[in-house]
Write a protein that holds these residues in place. Structure first.
Motif: not given
Ligand SMILES: [Zn+2]
Ligand SMILES: [Zn+2]
Length: 333
Positions: A64-70, A93-95, A257-264, A303-304
């Motif tokens: 489990f990890g957290v995707f950085g907003p930057h 951004l939890d992934v 194809i998607v890293h940050a599911l709730r953004v992309q 990463h979902m």
């Protein structure tokens, strides 16, 4: 006799004290006893399986990890919105990181291998353990299909001291991908930030190349019956999806194809700093997402949120993700 009398008295006082303590506990309510139990932080083994036609597909948890907003690139307005949303929803951004095992009944095929010890500072690397929990051994894996050579997808293939974790597996990857990351010339010209990816790709692949188990494909050769290659370039030059079909059911292993599911999914135009070709990454996403929303295809995205399996639906100008719901029912309607 006197002594006995005293003892009796003392015992009855003890009894009274115990009774009092019990009554106090009772008065405190039934939760008082539960609160004393220590907390457990261990989860069940990290796998989830389902049937896709005749295929058995098992999602294998790697970490489990957290995707950085930057790490996200969007317009000023979109990114300001992301930062605002992140303040209200700290888990935005939890992934996860996951790999997937396909048992065709004839072959055992792993799609992506997690990070191993090559990415994430020890937070990942649980895939081989998840595979064992699911009832298989790394030695049994016949084929590994690799979506791309970023270390969070191939790190699990090799130990830090250069041993193959899947000693009997033939590993397949797009030639464009292999050529790019394994080229000393391209690595020499790459930006400093990207150097670690080149170095890890070279170290991770080396023992498979040496053993004759490394198979870059150009696209036309059959690798597995019932599996189609789906080129998805942009994130990396040879980024490839693998679509398996069985009895009219389909599953696409779509890589990054998607890293940050709730953004992309709401903003498919948002890229990540890990996309080698940002323009191509957006074009590929714009092409693939509407197709997935139209078709009934199960999606396996590493990463979902684990188990990293679900379906995509059109929602406004973007898409929504419908994760699979836990079931142990194997019979299909
Ligand atoms: Zn990647
Ligand atoms: Zn990734």
């Amino acid at each position: 006799m006197k002594l006995q009398g005293n003892m009796l008295k003392r015992n009855s006082m003890r009894f009274a004290a115990a009774l009092l303590a019990a009554l106090v506990n009772l008065a405190a309510g039934p939760n008082a006893a539960l609160a004393a139990a220590s907390q457990h932080h261990d989860q069940v083994p990290g796998f989830y399986r389902l049937k896709v036609g005749d295929l058995e597909v098992t999602a294998l948890f790697d970490g489990f990890g957290v995707f950085g907003p930057h790490w996200l690139n969007g317009t000023k307005a979109t990114m300001a919105g992301v930062l605002r949303a992140l303040r209200e929803h700290p888990h935005l951004l939890d992934v996860a990181d996951a790999g997937f095992l396909v048992n065709t009944g004839k072959q055992l095929i792993l799609v992506d291998a997690g990070a191993g010890t090559w990415w994430g500072g020890g937070a990942f690397g649980r895939l081989a353990g998840s595979l064992r929990s699911a009832g298989y051994t790394p030695e049994e894996v016949d084929i590994v299909l690799v979506t791309h050579l970023h270390s969070d997808h191939v790190g699990g293939l090799t130990t830090q001291d250069g041993k193959r974790v899947f000693p009997n597996a033939d590993v397949y990857v797009a030639k464009a991908e292999s050529d790019f990351w394994l080229s000393p010339e391209i690595a020499a010209k790459a930006p400093k930030d990207a150097q670690a990816f080149f170095q890890s790709a070279q170290a991770i692949t080396a023992p498979y190349i040496k053993a004759g188990k490394w198979h870059p494909f150009s696209g036309s050769e059959p690798i597995v019956a019932g599996m189609q290659l789906v080129p998805l370039p942009g994130h990396t030059p040879g980024h490839t999806g693998y679509e398996f079909s069985s009895k009219g059911h389909k599953i696409l292993f779509c890589g990054d194809i998607v890293h940050a599911l709730r953004v992309q999914l709401q903003h498919p135009e948002v890229t990540t700093i890990f996309d080698v070709d940002q323009t191509a990454a957006v074009a590929t996403r714009h092409q693939l997402l509407p197709k997935l929303a139209r078709e009934d295809v199960l999606i396996a995205g590493p990463h979902m949120s684990f188990p990293a399996l679900g379906r995509l639906y059109q929602e406004g100008s973007g898409y929504s993700w419908a994760p699979v719901v836990f079931t142990d029912q194997w019979d299909e309607k």
